[in-house]
Design a protein around this motif. Structure first.
Motif, short mmCIF file in Angstrom:
data_model
loop_
_atom_site.label_atom_id
_atom_site.label_comp_id
_atom_site.label_asym_id
_atom_site.label_seq_id
_atom_site.Cartn_x
_atom_site.Cartn_y
_atom_site.Cartn_z
N GLU B 19 13.96 35.41 -14.41
CA GLU B 19 13.89 35.82 -13.00
C GLU B 19 12.78 36.85 -12.78
O GLU B 19 11.96 36.73 -11.88
N ALA B 20 12.76 37.87 -13.64
CA ALA B 20 11.78 38.95 -13.49
C ALA B 20 10.37 38.40 -13.67
O ALA B 20 9.45 38.73 -12.91
N ASN B 21 10.18 37.53 -14.68
CA ASN B 21 8.85 36.97 -14.93
C ASN B 21 8.38 36.12 -13.77
O ASN B 21 7.22 36.18 -13.37
N ALA B 22 9.29 35.31 -13.24
CA ALA B 22 8.91 34.42 -12.14
C ALA B 22 8.47 35.26 -10.95
O ALA B 22 7.44 34.97 -10.32
N ALA B 23 9.23 36.33 -10.66
CA ALA B 23 8.86 37.18 -9.53
C ALA B 23 7.51 37.85 -9.78
O ALA B 23 6.67 37.92 -8.89
N ASP B 24 7.31 38.29 -11.01
CA ASP B 24 6.07 38.95 -11.36
C ASP B 24 4.88 38.00 -11.23
O ASP B 24 3.86 38.34 -10.63
N ASN B 25 5.04 36.80 -11.77
CA ASN B 25 3.95 35.81 -11.67
C ASN B 25 3.64 35.49 -10.22
O ASN B 25 2.47 35.39 -9.83
N ARG B 26 4.70 35.33 -9.42
CA ARG B 26 4.48 34.99 -8.02
C ARG B 26 3.71 36.11 -7.33
O ARG B 26 2.73 35.87 -6.64
N ASN B 27 4.11 37.35 -7.58
CA ASN B 27 3.42 38.48 -6.95
C ASN B 27 1.96 38.53 -7.35
O ASN B 27 1.09 38.78 -6.54
N ARG B 28 1.71 38.29 -8.64
CA ARG B 28 0.33 38.37 -9.12
C ARG B 28 -0.54 37.30 -8.48
O ARG B 28 -1.67 37.55 -8.08
N TRP B 29 0.01 36.11 -8.37
CA TRP B 29 -0.77 35.05 -7.73
C TRP B 29 -0.98 35.34 -6.25
O TRP B 29 -2.08 35.15 -5.72
N LEU B 30 0.07 35.83 -5.58
CA LEU B 30 -0.07 36.13 -4.15
C LEU B 30 -1.14 37.19 -3.92
O LEU B 30 -1.95 37.10 -3.01
N LEU B 31 -1.14 38.21 -4.79
CA LEU B 31 -2.13 39.28 -4.65
C LEU B 31 -3.55 38.78 -4.90
O LEU B 31 -4.49 39.25 -4.29
N ARG C 99 -0.05 38.40 -20.77
CA ARG C 99 -0.70 37.15 -20.35
C ARG C 99 0.25 36.41 -19.44
O ARG C 99 1.34 36.05 -19.87
N PHE C 100 -0.12 36.20 -18.20
CA PHE C 100 0.75 35.38 -17.36
C PHE C 100 0.03 34.07 -17.08
O PHE C 100 -1.19 34.00 -17.18
N PRO C 101 0.80 33.03 -16.75
CA PRO C 101 0.17 31.73 -16.58
C PRO C 101 -0.92 31.80 -15.51
O PRO C 101 -0.69 32.31 -14.43
N GLY C 102 -2.11 31.36 -15.86
CA GLY C 102 -3.18 31.30 -14.87
C GLY C 102 -4.07 32.52 -14.86
O GLY C 102 -5.00 32.59 -14.08
N ARG C 103 -3.80 33.50 -15.72
CA ARG C 103 -4.62 34.70 -15.69
C ARG C 103 -6.08 34.38 -15.98
O ARG C 103 -6.99 34.90 -15.33
N THR C 104 -6.29 33.51 -16.96
CA THR C 104 -7.66 33.16 -17.32
C THR C 104 -8.38 32.49 -16.15
O THR C 104 -9.56 32.75 -15.90
N ILE C 105 -7.65 31.64 -15.43
CA ILE C 105 -8.25 30.96 -14.28
C ILE C 105 -8.65 31.98 -13.22
O ILE C 105 -9.75 31.92 -12.66
N ILE C 106 -7.77 32.95 -12.98
CA ILE C 106 -8.07 33.95 -11.96
C ILE C 106 -9.30 34.77 -12.37
O ILE C 106 -10.22 34.97 -11.58
N TYR C 107 -9.33 35.19 -13.64
CA TYR C 107 -10.50 35.92 -14.14
C TYR C 107 -11.78 35.11 -13.92
O TYR C 107 -12.77 35.60 -13.42
N ALA C 108 -11.72 33.86 -14.37
CA ALA C 108 -12.92 33.03 -14.33
C ALA C 108 -13.39 32.88 -12.89
O ALA C 108 -14.59 32.97 -12.60
N LEU C 109 -12.45 32.64 -11.97
CA LEU C 109 -12.85 32.44 -10.57
C LEU C 109 -13.44 33.72 -9.98
O LEU C 109 -14.45 33.67 -9.28
N ILE C 110 -12.81 34.85 -10.27
CA ILE C 110 -13.31 36.09 -9.68
C ILE C 110 -14.72 36.39 -10.16
O ILE C 110 -15.58 36.84 -9.40
#
Lengths: 354, 314, 269
Positions: B19-31, C99-110
């Motif tokens: 749960e915590a990871n999913a929320a964290d990932n979502r926030n990071r992508w949204l930001l 490392r979260f899923p997609g971090r590399t993609i975000i880095y590369a794009l930025i």
């Protein structure tokens, strides 16, 4: 007060996975000074972070006063932390740091001001309240961190090796200070340390941890005098481990002599390991009488308040004996190479679970 | 003391963490989203469109007709005779590629010659003065590239300061034609890209442990031997970084060759522009752009390879 | 160089100091000459005919210059503001993390705008925007603003990220522990501490946008000259010290911003 139920915490995945906590369960009572003691990497800080809510447990749950708080974020837990590096906000003054938690709780201004003054007095920092946190000494920072965490009057205060950065003299002062604060505020303290002396001096109860497990929970006296395992005995104080044979509550040492011994649960009869603390052993020169063991003195080490003797028993086992020095005790200590008679104080033998 | 528990919480293993990871990932992508959307719309996305355009047919007045064609890609290297349709090497293009490559290499070499001693000099200054010298090199780096190119243009013009001074002294009787030559481009690029060499080399020298140099001297190495055998290998990552940082923008340079090279001495960037201007061959321009991008990517990958191997060694 | 009192220094290499000093002089000489002749009384760029502010007056009075200067300013302000906001958010998302899923993609794009030669991005934007302009008939500054924002993002991102990475993460954890919500933690702790990085990023983005000529040249619609594209156009004609006057103004603005940037990023470390 706080119940940790079967908490397991694993970091990473696959080959790099590291399990910091393994199925830990412990109850911490209200108003208790509870210490988590163990070597670095034993999982004590991880357990603290789980209670504070900085990390979710991989398995298990955390309860506070009977209700589950496992899912609550840190800002919704009535728990505050004193961080190892203090984590004082560098862009705020001492008073602003202490007021922060109260502000976040939406307390009225007047009440915040009153509590901040109270806290400043409590930690004796009234004069420095307008200083920046970078302008005060390490010991003062430590006290500000303490005041900041106590100001919102949490139900539980978590302290993560808060004294490790201080020098010895300051550390001793703060140990007494902390004990005073705990009894004055009546808040439950959970204290993390790797310093056994700190743990024994301050705590109501101590949990000794190693490799992600809690090995023993008990009063400082229990832990020191009745350790249940070799690791606990070894980690706290100096120890002698001897082979013995147990029948009921009596053990017979391989080196000779029968003693009544404390036996922890779950130890089978037969061959066991027993612990004898060096200061519970008396040594005199000459041949042993009834109830004494015969030994040969190998080395004599003088260290000010005491003298430590290394004795070779008939079984080949080495026994350390520590004898307090008195003005006239010099003659009583046998010299290196002499034969000696060893007596063990009643109640000094503890069977270990191993 | 344990209070009576009204209900025993049961979580599946890993449930709370998931749960915590999913929320964290979502926030990071949204930001990250606003930045990503802008870059995809106005940088990354258009590059993909360009790939499509490189396979289309040129329109009569610029732009494209939506018909598949490989002419754009073929045109990068060969040209069709207008009369008999025979294919031959596009000499004009090849000479432009060669000019781009050779001028970029020369620029890289010259910036090395001037940049390494400068970086060394700055890094060995006392700390108080170091910041000042570093600042002096950094300011031109961030000042307008066009303005710096104009400064060079005014310097080397036939009526410029250099020619004027040489005429006054009497070394020459006629002004030297420096503008609109390959020399002008190389000179200008060396000038504008020099700070890009100095900064990474400086960083490398600054990190250098001078006890190692002392050890070399102690073991009977002279200054040059110590430089060649000890210092140079140790600051090599900085030198490689600086070389790539100079080489890559030189290869894709547009402003400097346009201002200093004029209409005849084209480089890769100007050739691309030509296809979107007078040449009216957008697919060819797109294909050339992709070629340039590939060349740059190869350099960057080479750089990443070398530096990561250096780090692994060290 | 070598100081006799210091004796033998391993930090000295023969000839390096001379080359370095020559290089530093050479770095500034062309700019200095350009600045000097912007104050020339006559029209020559090489023969001094006396001090005058004539070319500055002429540049200021020139409506095309006024127009281009205001447009450059407007463009740089809007692009750097949007880019810094987006870069701040992205920096918060991509620093101090496992490392979260997609971090590399975000880095590369930025960082993508840094990887591709400007001319390539410029023609790619020409293709796409030409299409959109025909499709919608809309030709406002929005194309330039979006294009500038895109290539400003990686520049704004750099100092912000650098700042965040040196920040003590336990400060934010401490704020959360002291009952601050995510938003309040950001406003009361993270933002004030990362502020120097954000200002540095904003200034860098502003300078980068103000200096751009290649992408602007290809994206602008008719009548959307910025100061750099205006000057590029002028170079095709007879060059007068008016160009020097404009250049000097741009240099000055850039130098001031870079000095501020330098002070800001040095103080924080």
């Amino acid at each position: 007060m706080i119940q940790i139920e079967n908490a397991t915490k694993t970091f990473g995945q696959g080959d790099s996975a590291f399990t910091a906590l393994r199925d830990v369960s412990v109850d911490i009572a209200a108003n208790e000074f509870f210490t988590l003691l163990g070597p670095s990497g034993c999982g004590k800080t991880t357990l603290l972070r789980l209670i504070a809510g900085f990390e979710p447990p991989t398995k298990g749950a955390i309860l506070l006063s009977g209700s589950d708080i496992s899912r609550l974020p840190p800002n919704q837990r009535p728990v505050n932390t004193v961080f190892q590096n203090y984590a004082l906000f560098p862009h705020m003054s001492v008073a602003q740091n202490i007021a922060f938690g109260l502000e976040m709780l939406g307390k009225p201004k007047a009440e915040i001001a009153k509590t901040v003054d109270e806290m400043l007095r409590l930690v004796r920092m009234e004069e420095l309240k307008d200083r920046r946190t970078s302008e005060i000494s390490g010991g003062q920072q430590q006290r500000v961190a303490l005041a900041r965490a106590l100001a919102p009057h949490p139900q539980v205060l978590l302290l993560d090796e808060p004294l490790s950065a201080l020098d010895l003299k300051l550390r001793k002062e703060m140990q007494i200070e902390l004990k005073r604060l705990q009894s004055e505020t009546g808040i439950t303290f959970v204290f993390v340390t790797h310093d056994q002396e700190e743990a024994l001096t301050m705590s109501d109860r101590v949990a000794v941890m190693n490799a992600g497990r809690i090995l023993q929970v008990g009063s400082p006296r229990d832990i020191y005098e009745r350790p249940s395992e070799r690791f606990v005995a070894n980690f706290i104080g100096e120890s002698n481990f001897l082979d013995a044979e147990r029948i009921g509550g009596d053990v017979t040492l391989a080196a000779g002599g029968s003693f009544a011994a404390a036996v922890p649960e779950g130890v089978p009869e037969g061959k066991v390991s027993v612990l004898i603390r060096p200061e519970h052993i008396r040594v005199r020169g000459g041949q042993p009488e009834a109830g004494e063991l015969s030994a040969k003195v190998e080395t004599v080490v003088y260290s000010g308040d005491a003298t430590t003797l290394h004795l070779r028993l008939a079984t080949g086992e080495v026994l350390k004996a520590r004898m307090a020095n008195a003005p006239d005790s010099d003659a009583a200590v046998p010299a290196e190479g002499q034969d000696a008679a060893v007596s063990i104080a009643p109640g000094a033998v503890t069977v270990l679970r191993d | 003391m344990s209070e009576a528990t009204t209900h025993r919480p049961t979580y599946r293993p890993g449930e709370l963490e998931a749960e915590a990871n999913a929320a964290d990932n979502r926030n990071r992508w949204l930001l990250s989203l606003p930045a990503l959307v802008i870059i995809v719309c106005a940088a990354a996305g258009p590059l993909l469109v360009m790939v499509v355009y490189s396979f289309l047919t040129p329109g009569d007045y610029g732009n494209v007709k939506w018909e598949f064609s490989l002419e754009g890609w073929i045109g990068t290297l060969v040209q069709r005779d207008i009369f008999d349709d025979t294919l031959m090497w596009a000499d004009a293009h090849l000479s432009i590629f060669w000019r781009s490559l050779s001028l970029s290499l020369i620029t890289t070499f010259l910036t090395l010659i001037f940049g390494v001693p400068t970086a060394w000099f700055i890094a060995t200054q006392p700390p108080s003065r170091k910041q000042f010298w570093l600042f002096l090199v950094t300011v031109p780096f961030w000042t307008n590239l066009l303005v710096r190119t104009i400064a060079i243009q005014e310097l080397i013009r036939s009526e410029g300061v250099i020619n004027l001074v040489l005429l006054k002294i009497g070394i020459i009787t006629e002004p030297i034609q420096m503008m609109f030559t390959d020399f002008a481009i190389g000179f200008g690029m060396t000038y504008v890209y020099l700070p890009l060499m100095v900064l990474p080399v400086y960083a490398a020298v600054d990190k250098l442990d001078f006890r190692l140099v002392e050890a070399a001297h102690d073991l009977y190495a002279g200054r040059w031997t110590a430089f060649r055998r000890v210092i140079l290998p140790l600051i090599k990552p900085g030198i490689i970084a600086g070389s790539i940082l100079v080489f890559v923008p030189s290869l894709g340079a547009y402003v400097t060759p346009r201002v200093l090279g004029g209409g005849k001495n084209l480089m890769f960037g100007n050739l691309i522009e030509l296809q979107f201007g007078a040449g009216r061959n957008w697919p060819l321009g797109a294909a050339l752009s992709l070629m340039l991008m590939a060349a740059v990517m190869v350099s960057l990958i080479f750089y990443v390879r070398v530096t990561s191997r250096e780090q692994a060694d060290g | 160089m070598a100081d006799a009192r210091k004796g033998y220094s391993v930090r000295t290499l023969p000839g390096f100091a001379i080359v370095a000093l020559f290089t530093l002089v050479a770095l500034y000489a062309p700019i200095a000459i350009l600045v000097v002749f912007s104050f020339n009384e006559g029209t020559s760029l090489a023969i001094w005919e006396g001090f005058s502010l004539r070319w500055y007056r002429q540049a200021i009075a020139n409506e095309a210059v006024q127009d281009a200067a205001l447009r450059s300013l407007f463009l740089a302000l809007s692009a750097s503001f949007v880019a810094t906001t987006a870069a701040t958010m992205a920096a918060l998302a991509t620093t101090r993390t496992r490392r979260f899923p997609g971090r590399t993609i975000i880095y590369a794009l930025i960082n993508q705008p840094l990887m591709v030669p400007e001319i390539v991005t410029a023609v790619a934007l020409l293709i796409v925007f030409a299409w959109i302009k025909v499709w919608t008939g809309h030709t406002s500054m929005i194309y330039l603003i979006v294009a500038h924002t895109a290539f400003c993002i990686p520049f704004a991102y750099l100092p912000i990220r650098a700042r965040l990475e040196t920040m003590d993460m336990s400060l934010e954890i401490a704020a959360r522990d002291l009952y601050a919500s995510r938003w309040l933690t950001f406003r009361r702790v993270t933002l004030p501490l990362m502020w120097p990085g954000i200002v540095a990023g904003l200034m860098l983005a502003f300078v980068i946008s103000l200096d751009d000529v290649v992408i602007t040249e290809f994206v602008k619609s008719a009548g959307q000259e910025t100061l750099p594209t205006y000057m590029l156009g002028q170079l095709r004609r007879v060059v007068t010290p008016e160009v020097n006057a404009i250049s000097t103004a741009i240099l000055l603005a850039g130098a001031i911003l870079v000095s501020l940037f330098f002070r800001l990023t040095n103080r924080q470390s």
